[in-house]
Design a protein around this motif. Structure first.
Motif: not given
Length: 304
Positions: A125-127, A245-252
């Motif tokens: 997730a960090v990467l 964190v996963h949600t934030a990546l999707i919303f990116a």
């Protein structure tokens, strides 16, 4: 299909709706002041979901108490801060810089998740966050990188959106979804209304020549029902099956969808730099989906 995969698909659909409606909102704001538009938008959404609650899920009202009221207040406050400071920042900075700085919520979510709840994100997730941030930079940031007061306002907006995602992850497992959604968007309506009253010419909503404009009516209908009521209901419900964190990546992916929509609707071209940025954001999402090394090792040990 398990609930985590379904949550990913639904949240990606939410990001698509937000990105696809950006052009519509931008056009409507040329007729109505931003806070006034948001007040009407969230008011319509509140009325829609409140009617749904009263007609089909009245049993959720029995769970109304001070705790769920406070949870709705917190979510509504952070969500309003996100919308309000983004609007204010756009007065002083460019839309490309605002898009990148708002996208920094992808970085802020794992930071706040760790600082507030001591939850360490997995290395994938960090990467993924690093890749998505680099992609956001290439997709949205212009050559002019000098900072101004508008950039600070948009950074506050990113803080608001990040904390909204973090606290949605906290509260979504403890309170009824529809009731919590109605409360949070009600508070956004209230805060937007106060801001419009204090800062804008809100009386313009009583001018039929403005409100009855086709672009305004279509924008209010689409954004209030799809981009607000249904979108935040979906986020509140499905985020319980995945991490913040996963949600934030999707919303990116929202600016990617916005760029694609602008290309289709407005014939705005996407540069090679923008294409690579979109690819990096998508790669960050895929990387975050990969199973962790520890899980692989554990599975291999069990198999042996």
């Amino acid at each position: 299909m398990n609930k985590t995969k379904l949550a990913d698909i639904i949240l990606l659909l939410v990001a698509f709706i937000w990105g696809a409606t950006f052009v519509i909102v931008q056009n409507a704001i040329s007729f109505l002041p931003p806070h006034t538009f948001n007040c009407i938008r969230f008011l319509f959404a509140t009325c829609f979901l409140a009617s749904w609650l009263l007609l089909f899920h009245r049993e959720e009202l029995k769970q109304f108490n001070k705790k769920v009221f406070f949870a709705g207040f917190i979510l509504g406050l952070w969500l309003f801060i996100g919308y309000a400071f983004q609007t204010l920042g756009l007065v002083y900075t460019t839309s490309s810089k605002a898009g990148f700085i708002t996208g920094l919520s992808v970085v802020l979510v794992p930071l706040f998740t760790f600082l507030i709840f001591q939850i360490k994100p997995k290395i994938q997730a960090v990467l993924g966050v690093v890749l998505a941030t680099a992609g956001l930079y290439m997709l949205t940031l212009s050559g002019n990188s000098s900072l101004n007061i508008g950039d600070l306002f948009v950074l506050i907006c990113a803080l608001g959106f990040a904390l909204h995602i973090v606290f949605t992850g906290k509260f979504s497992n403890h309170y009824p979804t529809l009731l919590l959604t109605v409360l949070q968007i009600s508070f956004v309506t209230l805060f937007s209304g106060i801001s419009a009253f204090l800062l804008e010419d809100w009386e313009i909503v009583f001018h039929s020549s403005v409100v009855l404009q086709g672009e305004v009516l279509i924008a209010l209908l689409i954004t209030s029902i799809f981009a607000t009521a249904l979108a935040f209901f979906a986020q509140t419900y499905f985020q319980r099956f995945t991490s913040a964190v996963h949600t934030a990546l999707i919303f990116a992916m929202e600016p990617v969808f916005a760029a694609v929509t602008a290309y289709i609707v407005l014939q705005e071209s996407l540069s090679m730099k923008g294409f690579i940025g979109s690819l990096l954001i998508f790669s960050g999402m895929i990387l975050a989906e990969l199973p962790s090394i520890k899980r692989k090792q554990k599975t291999a040990t069990i198999t042996e």
